[in-house]
Design an enzyme around this catalytic site. Structure first.
Site, PDB file in Angstrom:
ATOM      1  N   ALA A 251       0.794  -1.237   0.000  1.00  0.00           N
ATOM      2  CA  ALA A 251       0.000   0.000   0.000  1.00  0.00           C
ATOM      3  C   ALA A 251       0.821   1.279   0.000  1.00  0.00           C
ATOM      4  O   ALA A 251       0.252   2.370  -0.028  1.00  0.00           O
ATOM      5  CB  ALA A 251      -0.989   0.034   1.171  1.00  0.00           C
ATOM      6  N   ALA A 252       2.152   1.165   0.013  1.00  0.00           N
ATOM      7  CA  ALA A 252       2.964   2.387   0.028  1.00  0.00           C
ATOM      8  C   ALA A 252       2.728   3.207  -1.245  1.00  0.00           C
ATOM      9  O   ALA A 252       2.604   4.435  -1.200  1.00  0.00           O
ATOM     10  CB  ALA A 252       4.435   2.049   0.166  1.00  0.00           C
ATOM     11  N   GLY A 253       2.627   2.501  -2.383  1.00  0.00           N
ATOM     12  CA  GLY A 253       2.384   3.206  -3.642  1.00  0.00           C
ATOM     13  C   GLY A 253       0.995   3.837  -3.670  1.00  0.00           C
ATOM     14  O   GLY A 253       0.814   4.961  -4.155  1.00  0.00           O
ATOM     15  N   ASP A 254       0.000   3.107  -3.143  1.00  0.00           N
ATOM     16  CA  ASP A 254      -1.374   3.640  -3.109  1.00  0.00           C
ATOM     17  C   ASP A 254      -1.407   4.907  -2.251  1.00  0.00           C
ATOM     18  O   ASP A 254      -2.032   5.913  -2.611  1.00  0.00           O
ATOM     19  CB  ASP A 254      -2.348   2.617  -2.501  1.00  0.00           C
TER      20      ASP A 254
HETATM   21  O1  RIB Z   1      -1.361  -2.041  -3.375  1.00  0.00           O
HETATM   22  C1  RIB Z   1      -1.633  -2.926  -2.339  1.00  0.00           C
HETATM   23  C2  RIB Z   1      -2.959  -3.582  -2.543  1.00  0.00           C
HETATM   24  O2  RIB Z   1      -2.916  -4.349  -3.729  1.00  0.00           O
HETATM   25  C3  RIB Z   1      -3.360  -4.545  -1.459  1.00  0.00           C
HETATM   26  O3  RIB Z   1      -4.040  -3.930  -0.413  1.00  0.00           O
HETATM   27  C4  RIB Z   1      -4.177  -5.588  -2.217  1.00  0.00           C
HETATM   28  O4  RIB Z   1      -5.528  -5.579  -1.890  1.00  0.00           O
HETATM   29  C5  RIB Z   1      -3.974  -5.277  -3.689  1.00  0.00           C
HETATM   30  O5  RIB Z   1      -5.038  -4.627  -4.201  1.00  0.00           O
END
Ligand code: RIB
Length: 314
Positions: A251-254
């Site tokens: 999730a760091a990129g998100d």
């Molecule tokens: O970017 C991380 C995410 O990728 C995770 O939370 C997983 O659900 C996938 O979607």
């Protein structure tokens, strides 16, 4: 201040499993670490990250009519996300991701998208009635939904921020019209351009190749602990990151792209400042395990930026 961010994207329940190393084909590897379930999904991670950083977030997604769906719904509601476009699909299950995390914090993820593939044109049209200041999307939902979101953003003159995960070599970026910010990580850049963004020259070549695929104002390459590479079609800049001890990069990129979008719209569209802020959010995110569980809030980010100096000077 422009602060309303519409996120059209996926919602998953993540099953996290830590392992000493990833098994090769036909091999079984035992993991003596604990496992767990945690909220995830690239869209939801971005929506929750932006909300925790102070944005007014409208989330457009689909979850299933199941236990994971109700858990996710309650979480989004509890942190104050605008729920008008979080729909419960009667047929498909809530998306599920199996996240394997190795000792050094890197991850490998397999996603069953389920209800995420059912986000409809109507869902997206309704979401635009919230009059967002910017729209953010990723490639973890159906391609048609991404294209429809982009078209609606263009028609409504709303800046479109695209996180290029998960990438596909033949993704039709040209169909997305005007993109304000296009942000892939290193492996996504490689998949989309065939160029690994190692050296500055390769970052530049890859960014320029991305620009030739569509109408992109800024390419922002997420380079992990090397920071962010910005390209505007003519000039580039590198925004160095922070030194931290990474335990899990999930999730760091998100979170980075959500922070980038949030700071970009609320601070006069200054891409350099937005990347600096996003670097801090990305760095904090890798210091904790999990997806939702690792997202920092605005106060933590403020304290972190005050305390830490970046790896390099501007
Ligand atoms: O970017 C991380 C995410 O990728 C995770 O939370 C997983 O659900 C996938 O979607």
């Amino acid at each position: 201040m422009d602060n309303r961010l519409l996120v059209v994207g996926s919602a998953n329940m993540d099953m996290l499993l830590r392992c000493g190393r990833i098994p090769s084909a036909g091999e079984t590897v035992l993991s003596y670490d604990s496992y767990g379930y945690a909220p995830g999904g690239k869209g939801a991670n971005a929506a929750c990250a932006a909300k925790k950083l102070g944005a007014d977030v409208v989330f457009c997604t689909r979850i299933g009519k199941d236990t994971n769906g109700s858990k996710l719904y309650s979480l989004y509601e509890s942190i104050g996300i605008d729920m008008r476009c979080v729909y419960t699909d009667k047929v498909e299950q809530t998306g599920l991701a199996v996240v394997l995390v190795e000792k050094n914090g890197t991850n490998r993820i397999i996603v069953y998208p389920g209800a995420n593939t059912k986000i409809s044109d109507r869902d997206i049209e309704d979401a635009f009635l919230s009059y967002p200041d910017a729209v953010m999307t990723q490639f973890e939902i159906g391609e048609d939904a991404v294209v429809y979101t982009a078209r609606a953003a263009n028609e409504n003159n709303v800046p479109l921020i695209v996180d290029a995960g998960p990438a596909r070599a033949d993704y039709p970026i040209g169909k997305l019209g005007r993109i304000e910010i296009f942000s892939p990580n290193e492996s996504e850049t490689n998949i989309l351009t065939g160029i690994q963004p190692g050296s500055v020259e390769d970052c530049l070549r890859a960014s320029s190749a991305l620009c030739s695929k569509g109408d992109i104002k800024y390419v922002v390459l997420k380079l992990g602990d090397r920071g962010a590479f910005i390209y505007d079609g003519k000039y580039f800049d590198i925004v160095p990151s922070y030194f931290v001890n990474a335990v899990d990069t999930t999730a760091a990129g998100d979170a980075f792209t959500a922070a980038l979008a949030t700071e970009y719209i609320r601070n006069g569209k200054d891409i350099f400042k937005a990347c600096k802020y996003a670097n801090a959010v990305g760095a904090l995110t890798v210091t904790k395990p999990g997806a939702y569980t690792s997202l920092p809030d605005a106060e933590e980010v403020k304290r972190f930026i005050e305390k830490n100096t970046v790896a390099d000077t501007e």
